[in-house]
Design an enzyme around this catalytic site. Structure first.
Site, PDB file in Angstrom:
ATOM      1  N   ARG A  50      74.178  27.274  28.859  1.00 31.20           N
ATOM      2  CA  ARG A  50      73.939  25.917  29.603  1.00 31.20           C
ATOM      3  C   ARG A  50      73.176  24.593  29.034  1.00 31.20           C
ATOM      4  O   ARG A  50      73.852  23.693  29.195  1.00 31.20           O
ATOM      5  CB  ARG A  50      73.393  26.363  30.817  1.00 31.20           C
ATOM      6  N   LYS A 149      71.994  19.490  33.449  1.00 35.39           N
ATOM      7  CA  LYS A 149      70.578  19.512  33.801  1.00 35.39           C
ATOM      8  C   LYS A 149      69.936  18.768  32.950  1.00 35.39           C
ATOM      9  O   LYS A 149      69.182  18.869  32.132  1.00 35.39           O
ATOM     10  CB  LYS A 149      70.381  21.140  33.823  1.00 35.39           C
ATOM     11  N   GLU A 182      74.092  21.231  47.342  1.00 38.43           N
ATOM     12  CA  GLU A 182      73.385  22.206  47.089  1.00 38.43           C
ATOM     13  C   GLU A 182      71.912  21.962  47.543  1.00 38.43           C
ATOM     14  O   GLU A 182      71.663  20.799  48.077  1.00 38.43           O
ATOM     15  CB  GLU A 182      73.209  22.467  45.382  1.00 38.43           C
TER      16      GLU A 182
HETATM   17  N1  PMP Z   1      70.129  23.457  41.488  1.00 38.63           N
HETATM   18  C1  PMP Z   1      69.435  22.507  41.064  1.00 38.63           C
HETATM   19  C2  PMP Z   1      69.594  21.008  41.120  1.00 38.63           C
HETATM   20  C3  PMP Z   1      68.276  23.123  40.153  1.00 38.63           C
HETATM   21  O1  PMP Z   1      67.593  22.152  39.494  1.00 38.63           O
HETATM   22  C4  PMP Z   1      68.223  24.615  39.876  1.00 38.63           C
HETATM   23  C5  PMP Z   1      67.495  25.048  39.009  1.00 38.63           C
HETATM   24  N2  PMP Z   1      66.030  24.964  39.374  1.00 38.63           N
HETATM   25  C6  PMP Z   1      69.422  25.274  40.697  1.00 38.63           C
HETATM   26  C7  PMP Z   1      70.383  24.819  41.348  1.00 38.63           C
HETATM   27  C8  PMP Z   1      69.191  26.814  40.433  1.00 38.63           C
HETATM   28  O2  PMP Z   1      69.621  26.934  39.256  1.00 38.63           O
HETATM   29  P1  PMP Z   1      69.394  28.337  38.465  1.00 38.63           P
HETATM   30  O3  PMP Z   1      69.529  29.562  39.262  1.00 38.63           O
HETATM   31  O4  PMP Z   1      70.088  28.408  37.153  1.00 38.63           O
HETATM   32  O5  PMP Z   1      67.711  28.246  38.258  1.00 38.63           O
END
Ligand code: PMP
Length: 290
Positions: A50, A149, A182
């Site tokens: 990622r 990210k 989200e």
């Molecule tokens: N959405 C956002 C905005 C995030 O920053 C994160 C990670 N902290 C997630 C969702 C969850 O992703 P992951 O399961 O890969 O940690």
């Protein structure tokens, strides 16, 4: 603590970046948050993949291969003798001039911090969270795609502040069309009539690694999982709701904008997934020690 910066290890005091680093000046860079469980790095390959996808999207050349970056991450955990913890891996655009032109930044910086983790209090998991929808809209995918990210988390931080101002720990963010995207640092799921739903990436969700693990676990137990656009109405009328994230793992949600979700306590599907997720973290991951 030993912190990896561009191939060398430094103490916390000596680990530094330039004030001309565009990661600092413009939030120009990318990152990953990764968990260490039982002496193993959980889903390391997925996180590194990622990171490279984020890098590609912002035209940032990571000056290391996938394999070498995986090795450096594991080595940083070893240097810090960690068996449980949290890794913050970041790549900044590097040192440039005060102008925003990334072409002036010749060398991206790679930083790996492996630390212990501050967990959410157990009552969040036992009783479930109350969350709210906040006014700050999720970034447009044709502006700064939320799938990247990036080091610029102001969109999420503004939403987090709004949640905190209302006494909540997390917030539902909607996209510009009003669909659920989200939360500020977690993906969101609902369960309704024996099926699981989570917003599509096109709604402005990050491609969460935990999200993927949970989708796979649900499908393994023959629960249908789909990714339709969801509205607040869908959240309010769900049987269960939970959030997923590397730090939070799976957190049940029992109230959204004052509406009680399901029976107001963490539901059976959520509880089952929590147990199975913990079981997975015990047996899966890149070993740190021989
Ligand atoms: N959405 C956002 C905005 C995030 O920053 C994160 C990670 N902290 C997630 C969702 C969850 O992703 P992951 O399961 O890969 O940690």
């Amino acid at each position: 603590m030993k912190i990896y910066v561009d191939g060398n290890y430094y103490s916390e005091q000596d680990a530094k970046v330039s004030v001309f680093d565009h990661g600092l000046l413009y939030g120009d860079g990318i990152f990953e948050g990764i968990r260490i469980y039982h002496g193993r790095v959980f889903r390391l390959k997925e996180h590194i993949d990622r990171l490279f996808y984020s890098a590609k999207a912002i035209l940032l050349d990571i000056p290391m291969t996938h394999a070498d970056l995986m090795k450096a991450t594991v080595e940083t955990c070893r240097q810090n003798n960690l068996r449980e913890g949290y890794i913050r891996l970041l790549v900044t655009r590097g040192k440039g001039t005060l102008g925003l032109n990334p072409n002036r930044c010749k060398n991206p910086s790679i930083i790996i911090i492996a630390d212990t983790i501050q967990l959410y209090p157990p009552e969040y998991y036992d009783k479930g969270l109350e969350i709210i929808t906040v006014p700050t809209t999720r970034n447009l995918h044709n502006a700064v795609n939320p799938a990247i990210k990036s080091l610029n988390y102001l969109n999420n931080i503004l939403a987090k502040i709004e949640a905190n101002n209302s006494g909540c720990e997390e917030a539902v963010m909607l996209n510009s069309e009003g669909y659920v995207a989200e939360c500020t640092g977690d993906n969101i799921f609902i369960v309704k009539d024996g099926q699981m739903f989570t917003p599509p990436l096109s709604a402005g969700a990050l491609y969460g690694i935990t999200r993927k693990v949970v989708i796979d676990m649900a499908r393994e137990s023959n629960m249908p999982v789909t990714e339709p656009n969801l509205t607040r109405y869908d959240l309010f009328n769900a049987d269960e709701c939970f959030l997923t994230g590397t730090g939070a793992e799976l957190v049940p949600v029992v109230k959204i904008d004052g509406r009680v979700i399901g029976s107001g306590v963490p539901g059976p599907v959520t509880r089952d997934l929590v147990v199975r997720y913990h079981a997975l973290t015990k047996v899966s991951g890149e070993p740190i020690y021989d």
